[in-house]
Design an enzyme around this catalytic site. Sequence first.
Site, PDB file in Angstrom:
ATOM      1  N   LYS A 178       0.864  -1.180   0.000  1.00 34.68           N
ATOM      2  CA  LYS A 178       0.000   0.000   0.000  1.00 34.68           C
ATOM      3  C   LYS A 178       0.905   1.236   0.000  1.00 34.68           C
ATOM      4  CE  LYS A 178      -1.860   2.944   1.976  1.00 34.68           C
ATOM      5  NZ  LYS A 178      -1.805   4.390   1.614  1.00 34.68           N
ATOM      6  N   GLU A 254       9.121   1.316  11.164  1.00 33.11           N
ATOM      7  CA  GLU A 254      10.162   2.348  10.956  1.00 33.11           C
ATOM      8  C   GLU A 254       9.447   3.680  11.027  1.00 33.11           C
ATOM      9  OE1 GLU A 254      13.378  -0.391  10.089  1.00 33.11           O
ATOM     10  OE2 GLU A 254      13.195   1.675  10.772  1.00 33.11           O
ATOM     11  N   CYS A 288      13.548  10.773   7.178  1.00 34.77           N
ATOM     12  CA  CYS A 288      13.355  10.417   8.583  1.00 34.77           C
ATOM     13  C   CYS A 288      14.666  10.466   9.347  1.00 34.77           C
ATOM     14  CB  CYS A 288      12.775   9.024   8.681  1.00 34.77           C
ATOM     15  SG  CYS A 288      13.893   7.794   7.999  1.00 34.77           S
ATOM     16  N   GLU A 390       8.716  16.276  15.619  1.00 33.41           N
ATOM     17  CA  GLU A 390       9.186  16.074  14.247  1.00 33.41           C
ATOM     18  C   GLU A 390       8.423  16.999  13.316  1.00 33.41           C
ATOM     19  OE1 GLU A 390       7.943  12.582  11.859  1.00 33.41           O
ATOM     20  OE2 GLU A 390      10.077  12.259  11.569  1.00 33.41           O
TER      21      GLU A 390
HETATM   22  N1  LIG Z   1      12.030   5.341  10.175  1.00 33.73           N
HETATM   23  C1  LIG Z   1      12.062   5.360   8.854  1.00 33.73           C
HETATM   24  O1  LIG Z   1      12.811   4.600   8.202  1.00 33.73           O
HETATM   25  C2  LIG Z   1      11.178   6.320   8.112  1.00 33.73           C
HETATM   26  C3  LIG Z   1      11.389   6.459   6.745  1.00 33.73           C
HETATM   27  C4  LIG Z   1      10.571   7.378   6.047  1.00 33.73           C
HETATM   28  C5  LIG Z   1       9.570   8.103   6.696  1.00 33.73           C
HETATM   29  N2  LIG Z   1       9.398   7.917   8.011  1.00 33.73           N
HETATM   30  C6  LIG Z   1       8.375   8.691   8.720  1.00 33.73           C
HETATM   31  O2  LIG Z   1       7.179   8.741   7.914  1.00 33.73           O
HETATM   32  C7  LIG Z   1       6.512   9.992   8.148  1.00 33.73           C
HETATM   33  C8  LIG Z   1       6.190  10.652   6.833  1.00 33.73           C
HETATM   34  O3  LIG Z   1       5.508   9.729   6.002  1.00 33.73           O
HETATM   35  P1  LIG Z   1       3.902   9.764   5.897  1.00 33.73           P
HETATM   36  O4  LIG Z   1       3.390  11.132   6.117  1.00 33.73           O
HETATM   37  O5  LIG Z   1       3.516   9.043   4.648  1.00 33.73           O
HETATM   38  O6  LIG Z   1       3.476   8.871   7.153  1.00 33.73           O
HETATM   39  P2  LIG Z   1       1.985   8.403   7.492  1.00 33.73           P
HETATM   40  O7  LIG Z   1       2.081   7.629   8.734  1.00 33.73           O
HETATM   41  O8  LIG Z   1       1.010   9.531   7.419  1.00 33.73           O
HETATM   42  O9  LIG Z   1       1.582   7.396   6.288  1.00 33.73           O
HETATM   43  C9  LIG Z   1       2.411   6.313   5.981  1.00 33.73           C
HETATM   44  C10 LIG Z   1       1.559   5.264   5.259  1.00 33.73           C
HETATM   45  O10 LIG Z   1       0.623   4.745   6.176  1.00 33.73           O
HETATM   46  C11 LIG Z   1      -0.674   4.774   5.622  1.00 33.73           C
HETATM   47  N3  LIG Z   1      -1.618   4.902   6.737  1.00 33.73           N
HETATM   48  C12 LIG Z   1      -2.000   6.031   7.366  1.00 33.73           C
HETATM   49  N4  LIG Z   1      -2.891   5.737   8.356  1.00 33.73           N
HETATM   50  C13 LIG Z   1      -3.059   4.377   8.338  1.00 33.73           C
HETATM   51  C14 LIG Z   1      -3.859   3.445   9.083  1.00 33.73           C
HETATM   52  N5  LIG Z   1      -4.660   3.863  10.065  1.00 33.73           N
HETATM   53  N6  LIG Z   1      -3.779   2.122   8.767  1.00 33.73           N
HETATM   54  C15 LIG Z   1      -2.971   1.685   7.776  1.00 33.73           C
HETATM   55  N7  LIG Z   1      -2.208   2.510   7.013  1.00 33.73           N
HETATM   56  C16 LIG Z   1      -2.247   3.845   7.303  1.00 33.73           C
HETATM   57  C17 LIG Z   1      -0.638   5.963   4.683  1.00 33.73           C
HETATM   58  O11 LIG Z   1      -1.675   5.893   3.726  1.00 33.73           O
HETATM   59  C18 LIG Z   1       0.758   5.818   4.085  1.00 33.73           C
HETATM   60  O12 LIG Z   1       0.739   4.879   3.039  1.00 33.73           O
HETATM   61  C19 LIG Z   1       7.463  10.824   9.005  1.00 33.73           C
HETATM   62  O13 LIG Z   1       7.081  10.737  10.354  1.00 33.73           O
HETATM   63  C20 LIG Z   1       8.805  10.121   8.845  1.00 33.73           C
HETATM   64  O14 LIG Z   1       9.655  10.291   9.960  1.00 33.73           O
HETATM   65  C21 LIG Z   1      10.182   7.050   8.758  1.00 33.73           C
HETATM   66  O1  LIG Z   2      13.386   8.792   5.249  1.00 30.64           O
HETATM   67  C1  LIG Z   2      13.950   7.793   5.717  1.00 30.64           C
HETATM   68  C2  LIG Z   2      14.974   7.082   5.039  1.00 30.64           C
HETATM   69  C3  LIG Z   2      15.163   5.777   5.246  1.00 30.64           C
HETATM   70  C4  LIG Z   2      16.230   5.137   4.567  1.00 30.64           C
HETATM   71  C5  LIG Z   2      16.323   3.776   4.500  1.00 30.64           C
HETATM   72  O2  LIG Z   2      15.379   2.971   5.004  1.00 30.64           O
HETATM   73  C6  LIG Z   2      17.478   3.116   3.844  1.00 30.64           C
HETATM   74  O3  LIG Z   2      18.464   3.804   3.453  1.00 30.64           O
HETATM   75  O4  LIG Z   2      17.407   1.880   3.708  1.00 30.64           O
END
Ligand SMILES: NC(=O)c1ccc[n+]([C@@H]2O[C@H](COP(=O)([O-])OP(=O)(O)OC[C@H]3O[C@@H](n4cnc5c(N)ncnc54)[C@H](O)[C@@H]3O)[C@@H](O)[C@H]2O)c1
Ligand SMILES: O=C/C=C/C=C(\O)C(=O)O
Length: 486
Positions: A178, A254, A288, A390
Site C-alpha cells: 500500500k 520504521e 526520517c 518532528e
Molecule cells: N524510520 C524510517 O525509516 C522512516 C522512513 C521514512 C519516513 N518515516 C516517517 O514517515 C513519516 C512521513 O511519512 P507519511 O506522512 O507518509 O506517514 P503516514 O504515517 O502519514 O503514512 C504512511 C503510510 O501509512 C498509511 N496509513 C495512514 N494511516 C493508516 C492506518 N490507520 N492504517 C494503515 N495505514 C495507514 C498511509 O496511507 C501511508 O501509506 C514521518 O514521520 C517520517 O519520519 C520514517
Molecule cells: O526517510 C527515511 C529514510 C530511510 C532510509 C532507509 O530505510 C534506507 O536507506 O534503507
Amino acid sequence: MQEFKNFINGEYVGSSEDRRFENRCPVDNSLIGYVHEAGQREVDAAVKAAKAALKGPWGQFTQAQRIALLNRVADRINERFEEFLEAECRDTGKPRSLASHIDIPRGAANFKAFSETLNNQSTEGFRLDTPDGRGAINVGQRTPKGVIAVVCPWNLPLLLMTWKVGPALACGNTVVVKPSEDTPATTTLLGEVMNECGVPAGVFNVVHGFGPNSAGEFLTTHPLVDAITFTGETRTGEIIMQAASVGLRNISLECGGKNAAIVFADCDLEKAVEGTMRSAFVNCGQVCLGTERVYVERPLFERFLARMKEEVARLKPGRPEDAQANFGPLVSHQHRDKVLSYYELARQEGAKVEIGGGVPDMGEALSGGAWIEPTIWTGLADDARVVREEIFGPCCHLRPFDSEEEVIALANDTPYGLAASVWTENGSRALRVAEQIEAGTVWINSWFLRDLRAAFGGMKHSGIGREGGVHGLEFYTELKNICIKL
Ligand SMILES: NC(=O)c1ccc[n+]([C@@H]2O[C@H](COP(=O)([O-])OP(=O)(O)OC[C@H]3O[C@@H](n4cnc5c(N)ncnc54)[C@H](O)[C@@H]3O)[C@@H](O)[C@H]2O)c1
Ligand SMILES: O=C/C=C/C=C(\O)C(=O)O
C-alpha cells in the site's frame, strides 16, 4: 492523463466503487492523473491472490531461483531507469539529480542487497547428548512467514518500498503493498516489471488508497495477512500495531525521528557543514534520518552558523529537470501547511529566524507548487515544541553547548531514537559519544552512508525491529527447530 490502478494477481484493476482520486505534482500543482482507490473487495482479492501464490509455482522456487529472479527485477528497473526517474520526480517534485543518485539506484539495489545475506547465512545446529548415549541433532529451518503487508510513506517511495519487498520476496513470502496516497507512480510501475521478469502472479500486489477506512486499514486488519512492515509516522505505527495484535501478527515499524547533529569545535568544519547541510535540507528535509536539531560546541558556534547560512542561501529551488536545481518542493500543500505551522510556532516560541522562514517567490509558472524556504533557527528553549516535535521539513535549530556530558543529555532528551551524527576529529571521543546516543544509527563524520548489511531501525518512539542484512531474516521468516534422535 495517467491512471494509477491497483495491481492484483498480475493484472491492473480499477476500483470497483469507481473511487478515483487526483494525483498532483507538487512542483506546480499540475494534474498527473487519477489513482484508483482500493475498497475492501480489491484489498481482499489482493490478499487472497498473495495467499494463493504461496502454494503456486512461487512456493516451489528454490532460494537460488528466487534470488536469480529478483536480480532480474533489479536489472529491469535499471533498464527502465528513466521511466522510474520521471515517475518519482513527478510524484515528489524532488530534483532529478537527487532521485537519479539515491531513489532509483537504491530502489533497484534493494533487490540485490539481500541475496548475499541469504546465500551466506547459515541456520543453527546443535548436537544433544542423550541418556542412551546415541544423542540427537537439532537443525534450524527457516520458512517464509507468508503474506506480508507493506505500508509505505511518500518521501522515498520506491526506495522504502523495495527495502521491504526485496527481502520479503527473497525469503519466499508474497506481498501486498500500500503505497502512500501522495506517491503512487513508481510502485504501480513496478507491477509491469514484475510481469516482464516472470514473477508469478499474486507474488507482488499493489492496492492504492488512504489509511483509515481505506486500503491501509483494510489491508492491516485483513485476517489472512501474516505480518506487517510499516514505515511512516509514529502515531500511525501505533494504530497499525493495534491492528497487528489481532491474530498476533508480527510487525516491523520504521517511524518518526527528531535527530541530532553534534558538532565539536575540533571537527573538520567544511566536512561538518556539508554533512549537516545534506542531513537538514536534502529531499526538502523530508528524510526520517534527517537532522532537525544541531548542537555546536560554543567556540565554533558562530562560525558554524555563518557557514550554514551561506550554504542555505546557495540552495537553488527549481523544477526536477533543472540541472541547476538542488532543492525541490514539499510533497504536498497539506504537508506544507503542517511545516508552515511550525514556522509560525517557532516565531511564537521566540526563535530567531537566521534565514528563511517563509514561502519563496517561484514565479508564475511554479506559484502553485508546495514550495517553502529552507530555514535555520536559533535561540529556542530546549523544551520548545519546535525542538521536540518532528517537523519533517527543510529546517533545523542550532544551539551551542559547553561539554560532552551536556550535549549527550541534550541529544537524548527526545522521545525518538532513530539517528544522529557526530562531527569531531577526536576518534575516541566520537566513539564514546556515539555509544551513549540513544538512536538506532549513529554516523561519525558522515551522514546517510548506508551499508545495507547493517542493522537499520529506530528505538523508543522511532520504531520496533531492525531491517537490513541478517536482521531482515528474523522478520521475514519463521525459524523452526527440527530435532532428530540418533
Ligand atoms: N524510520 C524510517 O525509516 C522512516 C522512513 C521514512 C519516513 N518515516 C516517517 O514517515 C513519516 C512521513 O511519512 P507519511 O506522512 O507518509 O506517514 P503516514 O504515517 O502519514 O503514512 C504512511 C503510510 O501509512 C498509511 N496509513 C495512514 N494511516 C493508516 C492506518 N490507520 N492504517 C494503515 N495505514 C495507514 C498511509 O496511507 C501511508 O501509506 C514521518 O514521520 C517520517 O519520519 C520514517
Ligand atoms: O526517510 C527515511 C529514510 C530511510 C532510509 C532507509 O530505510 C534506507 O536507506 O534503507
